[in-house]
Write a protein that holds these residues in place. Structure first.
Motif, PDB file in Angstrom:
ATOM      1  N   MET A   1       0.831  -1.184   0.000  1.00  0.00           N
ATOM      2  CA  MET A   1       0.000   0.000   0.000  1.00  0.00           C
ATOM      3  C   MET A   1       0.879   1.252   0.000  1.00  0.00           C
ATOM      4  SD  MET A   1      -3.122  -0.854  -0.151  1.00  0.00           S
ATOM      5  CE  MET A   1      -4.156  -2.255   0.113  1.00  0.00           C
ATOM      6  N   THR A   2       0.256   2.371  -0.236  1.00  0.00           N
ATOM      7  CA  THR A   2       0.973   3.619  -0.464  1.00  0.00           C
ATOM      8  C   THR A   2       0.362   4.752   0.346  1.00  0.00           C
ATOM      9  OG1 THR A   2       1.396   2.874  -2.721  1.00  0.00           O
ATOM     10  CG2 THR A   2       1.680   5.206  -2.290  1.00  0.00           C
ATOM     11  N   ALA A   3       1.195   5.542   0.996  1.00  0.00           N
ATOM     12  CA  ALA A   3       0.716   6.748   1.677  1.00  0.00           C
ATOM     13  C   ALA A   3       0.368   7.790   0.622  1.00  0.00           C
ATOM     14  CB  ALA A   3       1.794   7.284   2.619  1.00  0.00           C
ATOM     15  N   TRP A   4      -0.525   8.726   0.971  1.00  0.00           N
ATOM     16  CA  TRP A   4      -0.913   9.787   0.042  1.00  0.00           C
ATOM     17  C   TRP A   4       0.317  10.522  -0.485  1.00  0.00           C
ATOM     18  CZ3 TRP A   4      -4.898  11.032  -2.835  1.00  0.00           C
ATOM     19  CH2 TRP A   4      -4.877  12.272  -3.463  1.00  0.00           C
ATOM     20  N   ARG A   5       1.287  10.823   0.388  1.00  0.00           N
ATOM     21  CA  ARG A   5       2.474  11.584  -0.020  1.00  0.00           C
ATOM     22  C   ARG A   5       3.244  10.850  -1.117  1.00  0.00           C
ATOM     23  NH1 ARG A   5       3.870   9.587   4.806  1.00  0.00           N
ATOM     24  NH2 ARG A   5       3.503  11.473   6.015  1.00  0.00           N
ATOM     25  N   GLU A   6       3.264   9.527  -1.078  1.00  0.00           N
ATOM     26  CA  GLU A   6       3.976   8.756  -2.106  1.00  0.00           C
ATOM     27  C   GLU A   6       3.241   8.822  -3.440  1.00  0.00           C
ATOM     28  OE1 GLU A   6       6.017   5.195   0.354  1.00  0.00           O
ATOM     29  OE2 GLU A   6       3.831   5.370   0.541  1.00  0.00           O
ATOM     30  N   PHE A   7       1.913   8.723  -3.393  1.00  0.00           N
ATOM     31  CA  PHE A   7       1.121   8.888  -4.609  1.00  0.00           C
ATOM     32  C   PHE A   7       1.318  10.293  -5.166  1.00  0.00           C
ATOM     33  CE2 PHE A   7      -3.036  10.802  -5.857  1.00  0.00           C
ATOM     34  CZ  PHE A   7      -3.008  10.392  -7.187  1.00  0.00           C
ATOM     35  N   GLU A   8       1.264  11.296  -4.298  1.00  0.00           N
ATOM     36  CA  GLU A   8       1.416  12.690  -4.695  1.00  0.00           C
ATOM     37  C   GLU A   8       2.782  12.940  -5.350  1.00  0.00           C
ATOM     38  OE1 GLU A   8      -0.370  16.529  -2.485  1.00  0.00           O
ATOM     39  OE2 GLU A   8       1.087  15.364  -1.344  1.00  0.00           O
ATOM     40  N   ALA A   9       3.819  12.297  -4.834  1.00  0.00           N
ATOM     41  CA  ALA A   9       5.156  12.440  -5.416  1.00  0.00           C
ATOM     42  C   ALA A   9       5.237  11.756  -6.777  1.00  0.00           C
ATOM     43  CB  ALA A   9       6.207  11.857  -4.468  1.00  0.00           C
ATOM     44  N   ALA A  10       4.541  10.636  -6.924  1.00  0.00           N
ATOM     45  CA  ALA A  10       4.564   9.894  -8.188  1.00  0.00           C
ATOM     46  C   ALA A  10       3.784  10.597  -9.288  1.00  0.00           C
ATOM     47  CB  ALA A  10       4.013   8.483  -7.975  1.00  0.00           C
ATOM     48  N   GLU A  11       2.645  11.214  -8.947  1.00  0.00           N
ATOM     49  CA  GLU A  11       1.761  11.853  -9.936  1.00  0.00           C
ATOM     50  C   GLU A  11       1.230  13.171  -9.395  1.00  0.00           C
ATOM     51  OE1 GLU A  11       1.214  11.112 -12.992  1.00  0.00           O
ATOM     52  OE2 GLU A  11       2.197   9.157 -13.028  1.00  0.00           O
ATOM     53  N   PRO A  12       2.084  14.201  -9.282  1.00  0.00           N
ATOM     54  CA  PRO A  12       1.669  15.441  -8.619  1.00  0.00           C
ATOM     55  C   PRO A  12       0.480  16.151  -9.262  1.00  0.00           C
ATOM     56  CG  PRO A  12       3.873  15.648  -9.590  1.00  0.00           C
ATOM     57  CD  PRO A  12       3.474  14.221  -9.705  1.00  0.00           C
ATOM     58  N   GLU A  13       0.403  16.221 -10.572  1.00  0.00           N
ATOM     59  CA  GLU A  13      -0.699  16.937 -11.224  1.00  0.00           C
ATOM     60  C   GLU A  13      -2.012  16.181 -11.043  1.00  0.00           C
ATOM     61  OE1 GLU A  13      -3.629  18.252 -13.883  1.00  0.00           O
ATOM     62  OE2 GLU A  13      -2.654  16.309 -14.151  1.00  0.00           O
TER      63      GLU A  13
ATOM     64  N   THR B   1     -17.537  15.551 -25.057  1.00  0.00           N
ATOM     65  CA  THR B   1     -18.117  14.508 -25.906  1.00  0.00           C
ATOM     66  C   THR B   1     -17.763  13.103 -25.441  1.00  0.00           C
ATOM     67  OG1 THR B   1     -16.202  14.646 -27.385  1.00  0.00           O
ATOM     68  CG2 THR B   1     -18.151  15.981 -27.951  1.00  0.00           C
ATOM     69  N   LEU B   2     -16.775  12.986 -24.582  1.00  0.00           N
ATOM     70  CA  LEU B   2     -16.331  11.686 -24.092  1.00  0.00           C
ATOM     71  C   LEU B   2     -16.166  11.702 -22.578  1.00  0.00           C
ATOM     72  CD1 LEU B   2     -13.509  10.905 -26.684  1.00  0.00           C
ATOM     73  CD2 LEU B   2     -15.825   9.943 -26.658  1.00  0.00           C
ATOM     74  N   LEU B   3     -16.471  10.579 -21.952  1.00  0.00           N
ATOM     75  CA  LEU B   3     -16.186  10.393 -20.542  1.00  0.00           C
ATOM     76  C   LEU B   3     -14.732   9.941 -20.432  1.00  0.00           C
ATOM     77  CD1 LEU B   3     -17.364  10.285 -17.644  1.00  0.00           C
ATOM     78  CD2 LEU B   3     -17.712   7.834 -18.039  1.00  0.00           C
ATOM     79  N   VAL B   4     -13.966  10.594 -19.579  1.00  0.00           N
ATOM     80  CA  VAL B   4     -12.561  10.259 -19.380  1.00  0.00           C
ATOM     81  C   VAL B   4     -12.412   9.654 -17.989  1.00  0.00           C
ATOM     82  CG1 VAL B   4     -10.193  11.148 -19.270  1.00  0.00           C
ATOM     83  CG2 VAL B   4     -11.859  12.181 -20.847  1.00  0.00           C
ATOM     84  N   VAL B   5     -11.828   8.473 -17.927  1.00  0.00           N
ATOM     85  CA  VAL B   5     -11.551   7.824 -16.651  1.00  0.00           C
ATOM     86  C   VAL B   5     -10.043   7.670 -16.548  1.00  0.00           C
ATOM     87  CG1 VAL B   5     -11.935   5.800 -15.189  1.00  0.00           C
ATOM     88  CG2 VAL B   5     -13.731   6.557 -16.779  1.00  0.00           C
ATOM     89  N   GLU B   6      -9.473   8.333 -15.551  1.00  0.00           N
ATOM     90  CA  GLU B   6      -8.048   8.212 -15.271  1.00  0.00           C
ATOM     91  C   GLU B   6      -7.907   7.510 -13.931  1.00  0.00           C
ATOM     92  OE1 GLU B   6      -5.654  11.919 -16.523  1.00  0.00           O
ATOM     93  OE2 GLU B   6      -7.632  12.654 -15.903  1.00  0.00           O
ATOM     94  N   TRP B   7      -6.975   6.577 -13.856  1.00  0.00           N
ATOM     95  CA  TRP B   7      -6.787   5.884 -12.589  1.00  0.00           C
ATOM     96  C   TRP B   7      -5.323   5.530 -12.406  1.00  0.00           C
ATOM     97  CZ3 TRP B   7      -8.321   3.575 -16.969  1.00  0.00           C
ATOM     98  CH2 TRP B   7      -7.814   2.322 -17.290  1.00  0.00           C
ATOM     99  N   TRP B   8      -4.948   5.480 -11.127  1.00  0.00           N
ATOM    100  CA  TRP B   8      -3.571   5.201 -10.729  1.00  0.00           C
ATOM    101  C   TRP B   8      -3.560   4.082  -9.708  1.00  0.00           C
ATOM    102  CZ3 TRP B   8      -1.193   5.142  -6.003  1.00  0.00           C
ATOM    103  CH2 TRP B   8       0.207   5.120  -6.001  1.00  0.00           C
TER     104      TRP B   8
END
Length: 144
Positions: A1-13, A125-132
């Motif tokens: 599992m991953t802490a929020w800070r690690e996710f944030e560092a991996a994908e900041p935007e 015009t399109l539904l966009v699903v982004e996931w990490w």
């Protein structure tokens, strides 16, 4: 599992967009598992602090009991409807799944397993699903 800070560092935007959706409204929803395995939906308030996604549970609350027994959970940002004629400005909705861990049984932090942002493309015009996920990183699919 991953802490929020690690996710944030991996994908900041991506993390910034998801956090903005969670911070936009006070009330969110959490899904937990009852003792018999059936789902329970509860209202929740979350905070991002010290690099963690955290929330509390009142003493003797069922959601807290659920999480102490089985820490798997899913959090959902508040949902707002797109404005007719301005659908492209709809910010979408965010979901975070993982495990809610607690040292005192009332204050939980989320170890992140998946983060999702669902929204419309620029033309609406399109539904966009982004996931990490920690194992596969950031992915995206567009659907009609």
């Amino acid at each position: 599992m991953t802490a929020w800070r690690e996710f944030e560092a991996a994908e900041p935007e991506f993390a910034r967009r998801v956090r903005a959706l969670f911070d936009a409204h006070k009330h969110k929803t959490i899904a937990t598992l009852r003792a018999d395995g059936s789902p329970r939906i509860s209202g929740i308030e979350t905070v991002f602090e010290d690099g963690e996604l955290a929330f509390g549970s009142m003493p003797n609350a069922r959601k807290g009991a659920d999480l102490r027994r089985d820490p798997r959970c899913a959090l959902h940002s508040a949902t707002v409807d797109p404005v007719e004629g301005a659908e492209a400005q709809w910010p979408g909705e965010a979901k975070i799944a993982g495990r809610a861990l607690s040292e005192d049984g009332e204050r939980f932090r989320v170890d992140v397993a998946e983060v999702v942002h669902t929204h419309l493309n620029a033309a609406a015009t399109l539904l966009v699903v982004e996931w990490w996920t920690p194992s596969d990183g950031l992915r995206k699919v567009e659907r009609e």
